[in-house]
Design an enzyme around this catalytic site. Structure first.
Site, mmCIF file in Angstrom:
data_model
loop_
_atom_site.group_PDB
_atom_site.id
_atom_site.type_symbol
_atom_site.label_atom_id
_atom_site.label_comp_id
_atom_site.label_asym_id
_atom_site.label_seq_id
_atom_site.Cartn_x
_atom_site.Cartn_y
_atom_site.Cartn_z
ATOM 1 N N GLY A 515 -5.367 5.285 15.463
ATOM 2 C CA GLY A 515 -5.003 4.595 13.426
ATOM 3 C C GLY A 515 -5.667 4.906 13.325
ATOM 4 O O GLY A 515 -6.625 5.140 13.837
ATOM 5 N N ARG A 516 -5.509 5.477 11.864
ATOM 6 C CA ARG A 516 -6.793 5.580 10.989
ATOM 7 C C ARG A 516 -6.306 5.211 9.674
ATOM 8 O O ARG A 516 -4.585 5.022 9.446
ATOM 9 C CB ARG A 516 -6.857 7.125 10.716
ATOM 10 C CG ARG A 516 -8.249 7.782 9.953
ATOM 11 C CD ARG A 516 -8.362 9.216 10.280
ATOM 12 N NE ARG A 516 -8.800 9.350 11.042
ATOM 13 C CZ ARG A 516 -10.149 9.756 11.343
ATOM 14 N NH1 ARG A 516 -11.148 9.305 10.057
ATOM 15 N NH2 ARG A 516 -10.932 9.824 12.101
ATOM 16 N N GLY A 517 -6.880 4.378 9.014
ATOM 17 C CA GLY A 517 -6.037 3.993 7.343
ATOM 18 C C GLY A 517 -7.724 3.771 6.487
ATOM 19 O O GLY A 517 -8.825 4.359 6.774
ATOM 20 N N GLY A 520 -10.534 1.557 8.138
ATOM 21 C CA GLY A 520 -11.556 2.370 8.959
ATOM 22 C C GLY A 520 -9.984 2.640 9.898
ATOM 23 O O GLY A 520 -9.286 2.553 10.060
ATOM 24 N N VAL A 522 -9.174 2.568 14.443
ATOM 25 C CA VAL A 522 -8.432 1.767 15.682
ATOM 26 C C VAL A 522 -8.634 2.997 16.527
ATOM 27 O O VAL A 522 -8.226 4.601 16.363
ATOM 28 C CB VAL A 522 -7.030 1.424 15.345
ATOM 29 C CG1 VAL A 522 -6.894 0.586 16.384
ATOM 30 C CG2 VAL A 522 -7.064 0.946 13.801
ATOM 31 N N LYS A 536 -10.614 -1.981 15.730
ATOM 32 C CA LYS A 536 -10.803 -1.405 15.063
ATOM 33 C C LYS A 536 -12.328 -0.987 14.417
ATOM 34 O O LYS A 536 -13.338 -2.568 14.674
ATOM 35 C CB LYS A 536 -10.141 -1.981 13.246
ATOM 36 C CG LYS A 536 -9.928 -1.670 12.646
ATOM 37 C CD LYS A 536 -8.765 -2.168 11.856
ATOM 38 C CE LYS A 536 -8.618 -1.449 10.644
ATOM 39 N NZ LYS A 536 -7.134 -0.942 10.152
ATOM 40 N N ASP A 628 -1.106 -4.465 1.425
ATOM 41 C CA ASP A 628 -0.886 -3.859 2.191
ATOM 42 C C ASP A 628 0.314 -3.410 3.478
ATOM 43 O O ASP A 628 -0.197 -2.642 4.066
ATOM 44 C CB ASP A 628 -2.380 -2.539 2.512
ATOM 45 C CG ASP A 628 -2.016 -1.372 2.824
ATOM 46 O OD1 ASP A 628 -1.234 -0.579 2.000
ATOM 47 O OD2 ASP A 628 -3.058 -0.808 3.224
#
Ligand SMILES: *[C@@H]1O[C@H](CO)[C@@H](O)[C@H](O)[C@H]1NC(C)=O
Ligand SMILES: *[C@@H]1O[C@H](CO)[C@@H](O)[C@H](O)[C@H]1NC(C)=O
Ligand SMILES: *[C@@H]1O[C@H](CO)[C@@H](O)[C@H](O)[C@H]1NC(C)=O
Ligand SMILES: *[C@@H]1O[C@H](CO)[C@@H](O)[C@H](O)[C@H]1NC(C)=O
Ligand SMILES: *[C@@H]1O[C@H](CO)[C@@H](O)[C@H](O)[C@H]1NC(C)=O
Ligand SMILES: *[C@@H]1O[C@H](CO)[C@@H](O)[C@H](O)[C@H]1NC(C)=O
Ligand SMILES: *[C@@H]1O[C@H](CO)[C@@H](O)[C@H](O)[C@H]1NC(C)=O
Length: 789
Positions: A515-517, A520, A522, A536, A628
């Site tokens: 994952g990416r946000g 940062g 994951v 993360k 968020d």
């Protein structure tokens, strides 16, 4: 010049409206303020603060400083004689000719004095900061900032010589049992110093100071709140108001309930809002309910106390006395039995601590000890064994659905069998709120007692009703909990620190990205104990490791079945990593376009997410707003039960940004963000409600809020609408569910299997959540209730 003009104005206005009354800006030798004239006050040049006599009960007055503006109640920031109120007749505050400032009670006894002396010109004035100073020319002889009561104002330092002491109760300003001070080892602590016992509860007593992010090596012992809302102490504890910035009125108060809170004045509602607090969940504050009683926290009504079964209330006017046993425990261990109380925890007073113990062994130890009144038995998730804590006394107890341990309470067999009810809980409001009645000159007694009993009787009846409701809820909740696969949720006292190399190895050198946000990336990893984790890696920051830890220790303590579990962290050099449980099915965003997620499942996900958010908002005030909410942050476990991820991160990250001054307040994701972010309005939990509403719409329609929906206008031309506008118009247009729901429903949902009633409910709730005006949006708790009906 301006000052004297203001003075004149004040003088003129008060003299005008109250003949013979004066608001002073200073007091010189020989002059005094009288208790009998309520307009006899000192006002600071900026008008913000007032010093004068404050009524603390019938015919009882204390000399105090308060915020001039009367909000719902007067906000007292300092008191001279909190423990010795004076009579309402002939009492005076006088600046004597010898330079001593004294408070006389009924013009006879000196109730309080500064014990200062000066032969030259002295005067007392109230400064713009709220500091009452006695000056000799430019020399400060005495100031109220040096002798705080329960409040610190911006710029007022807490030093090795000062401490804060809470009030006794909301309406009794005399010294209470909670203290904030620098301890002998230079660490700033909160202590419950009760009638019989005293114990430290902040920082967490089981942590070493460095684990709590504190240092013992700075002996300057000073802590101060600055004008921007940042508090910094020499032992490295530091925090910022969540409305960090200049120009906001704030105060730090050690409240009567033992919590240390930073308050900001909300300029729109003209009320005080907690913008930071030391303890999450007020039941973890020691001494909350006295011995042998349990504290429980209800978001709507606050803290409640109740006696353990077999114990009765000692003093109905004051829960600090706790409860006393109704009968003696028999000497013969064969005449005792144990009743089980789930979700109950008592801190301290262990006769022994046994790791990796069986229930039988634990019971045997308690059987054999006459001192043992019962035992705590709980699963220790860290090493996968059960721990046993036989107790000699029950203090600092609380009951909370998120605590997974169990108390086994020793009871005489005859009685336990006769009652045959697992956990009878009788409950009352914790703090006494009776008003001081002081009538020294004319002492009368008699009918007051019966009135008082009546006054207590009425709320008690109401509460009895509530207890029934609460206990029914509680048992329902409990039975649902225990049927879960994982009955024991980790009590997050000791989440772990990982080394960077350990995590690097676990994630195979950050090889598998899942994952990416914004905050940062994951990675998936396998820890040494074979648990699969999501790691993360936060963006590198220059932020202080201690601050990161302090924030994290709070986030790590949050515990709910619909919040993702945090197992640990790593803070080495510039590296900041968080270790979470790994959830098999990934995020809702990844699953939304699979047919596996049918309408029933979508509804359950919506409900679970709402519960998790409601918990965040209620347990943590505004402190841990999610900020968020989006399908990427709702994760699904192997049974597709939802868990919220990334909560608290907004706070962790904002801290880093504040430091480099280029910070923009806006956070969140386009499409899901509430209008407040753009409108420069205060950011409250209602921003999460808005985003949640958008997510519901996305779940029902299958359409992303980031794209516009294209439809045909009246004249047949193409028009673009936001997802919200589109749904709102369709729902408005038709009364019948069947007519509009089909129009907006995700085409992926099987039309025959779909529970359209539930989907329509989601849409209605969603539209309520995405109201432009944040004041008309429901709270997350209300959302949960709406979905459950
Ligand atoms: C104001 O004071 C009254 C009693 O003095 C109390 O009942 C009430 O809860 C207080 N209101 C607030 C907002 O603190
Ligand atoms: C000790 O704390 C004070 C106040 O926070 C700070 O100014 C000072 O630099 C600290 N001293 C050391 C040696 O860290
Ligand atoms: C109960 O508490 C009140 C207030 O602290 C005290 O005045 C009273 O004497 C107590 N009563 C008993 C029976 O201990
Ligand atoms: C503890 O005492 C009770 C009452 O005599 C008995 O029923 C129980 O078996 C004992 N427990 C153990 C582990 O010996
Ligand atoms: C707990 O005790 C059992 C038996 O006494 C033992 O087999 C087991 O290894 C122990 N577990 C731990 C983690 O020490
Ligand atoms: C306020 O608290 C103090 C300390 O417990 C007590 O002596 C006093 O009687 C209290 N006043 C009232 C009216 O409860
Ligand atoms: C206090 O004294 C006044 C007399 O000045 C009397 O009228 C009043 O009833 C007294 N209050 C109480 C609560 O006894």
């Amino acid at each position: 010049m301006l000052g004297s003009l203001l003075l004149l104005l004040l003088f003129w206005s008060s003299a005008f409206s109250f003949p013979g009354a004066f608001a002073y800006s200073r007091l010189t030798k020989g002059s005094s303020l009288s208790v009998e004239n309520q307009e006899d006050v000192l006002i600071s040049p900026n008008g913000l603060f007032t010093a004068g006599f404050h009524s603390v009960g019938i015919n009882a007055y204390s000399f105090a400083i308060w915020f001039t503006e009367k909000l719902s109640n007067r906000t007292i920031v300092w008191m001279a004689n909190r423990d010795h109120p004076v009579n309402g007749k002939h009492s005076k505050l006088t600046l004597l000719k010898d330079g001593n400032l004294i408070l006389t009670d009924a013009s006879k006894f000196i109730s309080w004095a500064t014990n200062t002396a000066s032969a030259s010109f002295v005067q007392i004035l109230l400064q713009n900061t709220g500091n009452l100073v006695l000056t000799e020319k430019d020399n400060v002889l005495w100031q109220s900032f040096d002798v705080p009561t329960d409040t610190l104002l911006p710029g007022q330092p807490l030093t090795r010589y000062t401490r804060l002491i809470s009030s006794r109760s909301q309406n009794n300003y005399s010294s209470g049992f909670y203290k904030l001070f620098f301890d002998d080892d230079n660490v700033l602590r909160l202590v419950f110093d009760g009638p019989e016992t005293s114990s430290i509860y902040w920082p967490d007593p089981w942590l070493l100071s460095f684990e709590a992010g504190r240092t013992r090596y700075n002996d300057s012992r000073v802590a101060v709140l600055d004008s921007w809302g940042h508090f910094q102490s020499s032992d490295r504890v530091g925090f910022s108001a969540n409305d960090f910035g200049p120009g906001i009125q704030r105060r730090l108060t050690l409240d009567f309930d033992g919590n240390f809170r930073l308050y900001s004045l909300d300029t729109t509602t003209r009320s005080w809002i907690a913008s930071w607090e030391a303890m999450i969940g007020s039941c973890r504050i020691h001494g909350a309910c006295g011995p042998n009683s349990l504290c429980s926290h209800y978001p709507s009504s606050g803290r409640k106390c109740s006696c353990l079964q077999g114990y009765r209330v000692k003093n109905y006017t004051d829960w600090a006395y706790g409860c006393e046993p109704e009968y003696q425990l028999p000497c013969n261990s064969r005449e005792v039995t144990y009743i089980k109380l789930s979700h109950v925890n008592f801190y301290g007073y262990n006769i022994d601590i046994l790791h990796n113990s069986t229930l039988e062994k634990c019971e045997k130890i308690c059987n054999e000890s006459r001192k043992c009144k019962g035992f705590q038995y709980r699963f220790n998730k860290e090493n996968g064994v059960y721990d046993c804590y036989p107790k000699s006394a029950f203090r600092n107890g609380f009951i909370s659905p998120t605590y997974s341990g169990m108390l086994h309470l020793k009871q005489p067999k005859a009685i336990a069998l006769a009652t045959d009810q697992p956990a009878k809980i009788s409950s009352l409001i914790c703090s006494s709120s009776s008003i001081v009645t002081l009538n020294r000159t004319y002492k009368k007694k008699g009918e007051r007692e019966s009135v008082r009993i009546l006054l207590w009787f009425v709320p008690a009846l109401g509460l009895l009703e509530m207890i029934c409701i609460v206990s029914v809820w509680f048992f329902l909740y409990r039975s649902r909990r225990t049927s879960d696969k994982q009955p024991y949720v980790h009590l997050s006292t000791g989440f772990r620190k990982y080394s960077f190399s350990e995590l690097k190895k676990a994630t195979k050198n950050f090889g598998e990205e899942i994952g990416r946000g914004g905050s940062g990336i994951v990675y998936k990893g396998v820890l040494l104990d074979h648990r699969v984790a999501a790691v993360k890696r936060l963006k590198e920051a220059n932020q202080d490791g201690a601050e990161f830890l302090a924030e994290l220790s709070i986030i790590g303590r949050l515990n709910h079945m619909h919040l993702i579990d945090i197992w640990g962290y790593c803070a080495e050099g510039k590296h900041r990593l968080l270790v979470y449980e790994y959830l098999e099915h990934g995020s809702l965003a990844e699953n939304l376009h699979c047919t596996v997620i049918d309408s029933k499942m979508r509804f359950e996900i919506a409900l679970g997410t709402a519960k998790g958010l409601a918990y965040l908002h209620e347990e943590c005030l505004e402190w841990v707003l999610h900020c968020d909410i989006k399908p990427q942050n709702v994760l699904l476990d192997s049974n597709y039960h939802p868990k919220l991820a990334d909560f608290g991160l907004s706070k962790l990250l904002r801290r880093a940004e504040v430091n480099d001054l280029s910070f923009s307040k806006i956070r969140g994701t386009r499409g899901y963000m509430a209008p407040e972010w753009i409108g420069n309005l205060p950011i409250t939990s209602q921003v999460d409600v808005y985003s949640y509403g958008v997510v519901l719409l996305e779940m029902v329609t299958g359409k992303s809020p980031k794209m516009h929906v294209q439809t045909f206008g009246v004249g047949g031309e193409m028009v673009e609408k936001t997802l919200i506008e589109w749904v709102r118009e369709i729902v408005k247009g038709d009364g019948e569910i069947t007519a509009w729901i089909d129009e907006i429903l995700d085409p992926l949902l099987d039309n025959t299997q779909c529970d359209k009633g539930k989907m329509a409910l989601l849409v209605r709730v969603a539209l309520h959540c995405v109201e432009e005006d944040r004041k008309v949006r429901p709270t997350m708790r209300q959302v949960v209730e709406m979905l459950l009906h």
